[in-house]
Design a protein around this motif. Structure first.
Motif, PDB file in Angstrom:
ATOM      1  N   VAL A 269       0.862  -1.179   0.000  1.00 19.56           N
ATOM      2  CA  VAL A 269       0.000   0.000   0.000  1.00 19.56           C
ATOM      3  C   VAL A 269       0.897   1.226   0.000  1.00 19.56           C
ATOM      4  O   VAL A 269       1.863   1.294   0.757  1.00 19.56           O
ATOM      5  CB  VAL A 269      -0.923   0.002   1.230  1.00 19.56           C
ATOM      6  CG1 VAL A 269      -1.723   1.298   1.308  1.00 19.56           C
ATOM      7  CG2 VAL A 269      -1.848  -1.209   1.210  1.00 19.56           C
ATOM      8  N   VAL A 270       0.580   2.181  -0.878  1.00 20.38           N
ATOM      9  CA  VAL A 270       1.338   3.430  -0.940  1.00 20.38           C
ATOM     10  C   VAL A 270       0.623   4.436  -0.070  1.00 20.38           C
ATOM     11  O   VAL A 270      -0.554   4.750  -0.285  1.00 20.38           O
ATOM     12  CB  VAL A 270       1.437   3.948  -2.389  1.00 20.38           C
ATOM     13  CG1 VAL A 270       2.154   5.263  -2.446  1.00 20.38           C
ATOM     14  CG2 VAL A 270       2.123   2.906  -3.270  1.00 20.38           C
ATOM     15  N   GLU A 271       1.299   4.923   0.922  1.00 23.11           N
ATOM     16  CA  GLU A 271       0.711   5.917   1.842  1.00 23.11           C
ATOM     17  C   GLU A 271       0.562   7.254   1.128  1.00 23.11           C
ATOM     18  O   GLU A 271       1.328   7.592   0.240  1.00 23.11           O
ATOM     19  CB  GLU A 271       1.611   6.089   3.071  1.00 23.11           C
ATOM     20  CG  GLU A 271       1.782   4.813   3.884  1.00 23.11           C
ATOM     21  CD  GLU A 271       0.496   4.325   4.517  1.00 23.11           C
ATOM     22  OE1 GLU A 271      -0.381   5.152   4.826  1.00 23.11           O
ATOM     23  OE2 GLU A 271       0.358   3.100   4.684  1.00 23.11           O
ATOM     24  N   GLU A 272      -0.422   8.031   1.533  1.00 17.19           N
ATOM     25  CA  GLU A 272      -0.629   9.375   0.974  1.00 17.19           C
ATOM     26  C   GLU A 272       0.663  10.178   1.085  1.00 17.19           C
ATOM     27  O   GLU A 272       1.332  10.163   2.121  1.00 17.19           O
ATOM     28  CB  GLU A 272      -1.743  10.109   1.720  1.00 17.19           C
ATOM     29  CG  GLU A 272      -3.121   9.583   1.430  1.00 17.19           C
ATOM     30  CD  GLU A 272      -3.534   9.817  -0.018  1.00 17.19           C
ATOM     31  OE1 GLU A 272      -3.248  10.893  -0.580  1.00 17.19           O
ATOM     32  OE2 GLU A 272      -4.149   8.896  -0.586  1.00 17.19           O
ATOM     33  N   GLY A 273       1.022  10.872   0.006  1.00 20.89           N
ATOM     34  CA  GLY A 273       2.218  11.697   0.002  1.00 20.89           C
ATOM     35  C   GLY A 273       3.484  10.931  -0.303  1.00 20.89           C
ATOM     36  O   GLY A 273       4.527  11.519  -0.506  1.00 20.89           O
ATOM     37  N   GLU A 274       3.405   9.586  -0.386  1.00 20.37           N
ATOM     38  CA  GLU A 274       4.590   8.785  -0.681  1.00 20.37           C
ATOM     39  C   GLU A 274       4.812   8.639  -2.171  1.00 20.37           C
ATOM     40  O   GLU A 274       5.906   8.382  -2.615  1.00 20.37           O
ATOM     41  CB  GLU A 274       4.433   7.388  -0.040  1.00 20.37           C
ATOM     42  CG  GLU A 274       5.640   6.498  -0.206  1.00 20.37           C
ATOM     43  CD  GLU A 274       5.419   5.116   0.373  1.00 20.37           C
ATOM     44  OE1 GLU A 274       6.171   4.222   0.007  1.00 20.37           O
ATOM     45  OE2 GLU A 274       4.497   4.937   1.203  1.00 20.37           O
TER      46      GLU A 274
END
Length: 86
Positions: free
Chosen positions: A80-85
């Motif tokens: 999962v790609v975190e927000e802002g990553e």
């Protein structure tokens, strides 16, 4: 949700890229994904979860249809790609 997928197409042939690996690479490049990095054997891509999960299944199916000598072993890692990553 955004996901990042990394996969390797095997079996490897260091003299030339096997046809099933070429097909898998082209499927990843053609998918509706962002930040695609496709090489002869390793593919990394990022995108919407539905697009990533479809792209994970399609290279397997396409590799088999392209004549992989056995069901290819394709190690896959999905994060999962975190927000802002991104």
């Amino acid at each position: 949700m955004r996901l990042r997928v990394e996969c390797t197409t095997e079996p490897l042939d260091l003299d030339q890229t096997p046809p099933h690996a070429v097909v898998a690479r082209e499927v990843v490049r053609a998918a509706d994904l962002d930040a695609v990095d496709a090489s002869p054997f390793d593919n990394t891509a990022e995108g919407r979860s539905d697009a990533v999960l479809t792209a994970v299944a399609t290279p397997l199916r396409s590799s088999i249809d392209a004549g992989a000598p056995r069901v290819p072993r394709v190690p896959v890692q999905v994060n999962v790609v975190e927000e802002g990553e991104a």
